[in-house]
Design an enzyme around this catalytic site. Structure first.
Site: not given
Ligand code: NAI
Length: 334
Positions: A230, A254, A259, A291
């Site tokens: 994000r 990305d 954005e 994105h």
């Molecule tokens: P997920 O929920 O599986 O993993 C997120 C991880 O971040 C978890 O392990 C969590 O413990 C950790 N986390 C939480 N707070 C934290 C902190 N303060 N410091 C470090 N780590 C922390 O989510 P997933 O599926 O891996 O997605 C991650 C992010 O990717 C989403 O939140 C979304 O913003 C982004 N995303 C971007 C896309 C794109 O097209 N560019 C598409 C899909 C997701």
């Protein structure tokens, strides 16, 4: 059939949702507009809205949706930082697609990294001009370099697996470490040791501007920074200063904190009104994509299946497996 209003529609969304909607007994009215307090009223007559990453699901929008009889908000994405969960709590359920293809996003992060490191984006333009000079194209081996991953959830872990495959040493920071072999370190140590830093954590009050002028000072000179998560994880002005001073060797972005007004739109005939974004795009060692990390056939199909499945579960009175439940009052939308 249950009617849903679909906001910020793009042709590729329609393709996958239209293919499956009858199977799920759902009628869809598509709107190209983004969801906002002003456009929310367009959903009148629909029981649900389907929204995406840059739709505004703040307090005002939620209040309009509730007023016109919308019963559920279905996000067709994983992140939900654009939803005011305090406003939604006990007012309207919000469902999302927690996982569709972590590989799509992780592979895009790799594409950004390899492009920046080996300058293939410039080589493509040069050879099309029959310019076969290699001057300015010296890159470096990723093999043996240290990758620091912030957030080792589904996408972070998929990216780690890929980068281990090319011989990078991986360190990670996550307040909730996962099982299995992975060297977890403090955030400060990750900043100090990494040659490449990749952001895969959600945007929350504690991750907002996690890359800022203070954290940049802790990093190695010529560090590469990747953000497929994000935009507001990075203080963009601080990043620009870091690039200008040579602290940052390259940035693959990305996402961008402002954005929502620009990404997903064709603005090629206009003058870009955001000077910060213009400056970023003009920098030779910055690669901005709008994105698009999620944009694969596999991911789009899963997004349609899971979103329609979430809505069907609601209409059938079943348990909402993918509901976002704010267990406590959140400081910012998390
Ligand atoms: P997920 O929920 O599986 O993993 C997120 C991880 O971040 C978890 O392990 C969590 O413990 C950790 N986390 C939480 N707070 C934290 C902190 N303060 N410091 C470090 N780590 C922390 O989510 P997933 O599926 O891996 O997605 C991650 C992010 O990717 C989403 O939140 C979304 O913003 C982004 N995303 C971007 C896309 C794109 O097209 N560019 C598409 C899909 C997701």
């Amino acid at each position: 059939m249950n009617k849903v209003a679909f906001f910020d529609t793009k042709p590729y969304d329609k393709l996958y949702f239209d293919e499956l909607k009858n199977e799920y007994g759902i009628e869809i009215e598509y709107f190209e507009s983004k969801l906002s307090p002003r456009t929310a009223v367009m959903a009148k007559g629909a029981k649900a809205v389907v929204a995406f990453v840059n739709d505004d699901l703040g307090k005002e929008t939620i209040s309009v949706l509730k007023e016109i009889g919308v019963e559920i908000i279905a996000l067709r994405c994983a992140g939900y930082n654009n939803v005011d969960l305090n406003a939604a709590r006990e007012v309207i359920p919000v469902v999302r697609v927690p996982e569709y293809s972590p590989h799509a996003v992780a592979e895009h992060a790799l594409a950004l990294l390899l492009t920046l490191v080996r300058k293939t984006h410039k080589a493509y333009i040069r050879t099309r001009d029959f310019n076969f000079s290699l001057n300015g194209f010296v890159g470096f081996d990723l093999h043996g370099k240290t990758l620091g991953v912030i957030g080792t959830g589904k996408i972070g872990m998929a990216f780690i697996e890929i980068c281990r495959g090319i011989g990078m040493n991986v360190i990670a920071y996550d307040p909730y470490p996962s099982q299995g072999y992975l060297e977890y370190v403090s955030l400060e140590e990750l900043f100090a040791r990494s040659d490449v830093i990749s952001l895969h954590c959600p945007l929350t009050s504690s991750t907002y501007h996690i890359i800022n002028s203070f954290s940049l000072k802790m990093m190695k000179d010529k560090v590469f920074i990747l953000n497929t998560s994000r935009g507001a994880l990075i203080d963009t002005e601080a990043l620009i200063e870091g690039i200008k001073s040579g602290k940052v060797g390259g940035a693959g972005l990305d996402v961008y904190e402002e954005e929502s007004e620009f990404f997903y739109e064709d603005l090629s005939e206009s003058i870009l009104k955001d000077d910060t974004l213009s400056r970023l795009i003009m920098m030779p060692n910055v690669l901005v994509t709008s994105h698009q990390a999620f944009l694969t056939h596999e991911a789009l199909r899963r997004i349609a299946e899971i979103t329609l499945g979430n809505l069907k579960a609601y209409f059938d009175g079943e348990k909402l497996e993918n509901e976002i439940v704010a267990k406590r009052k959140v400081l910012r939308s998390e």
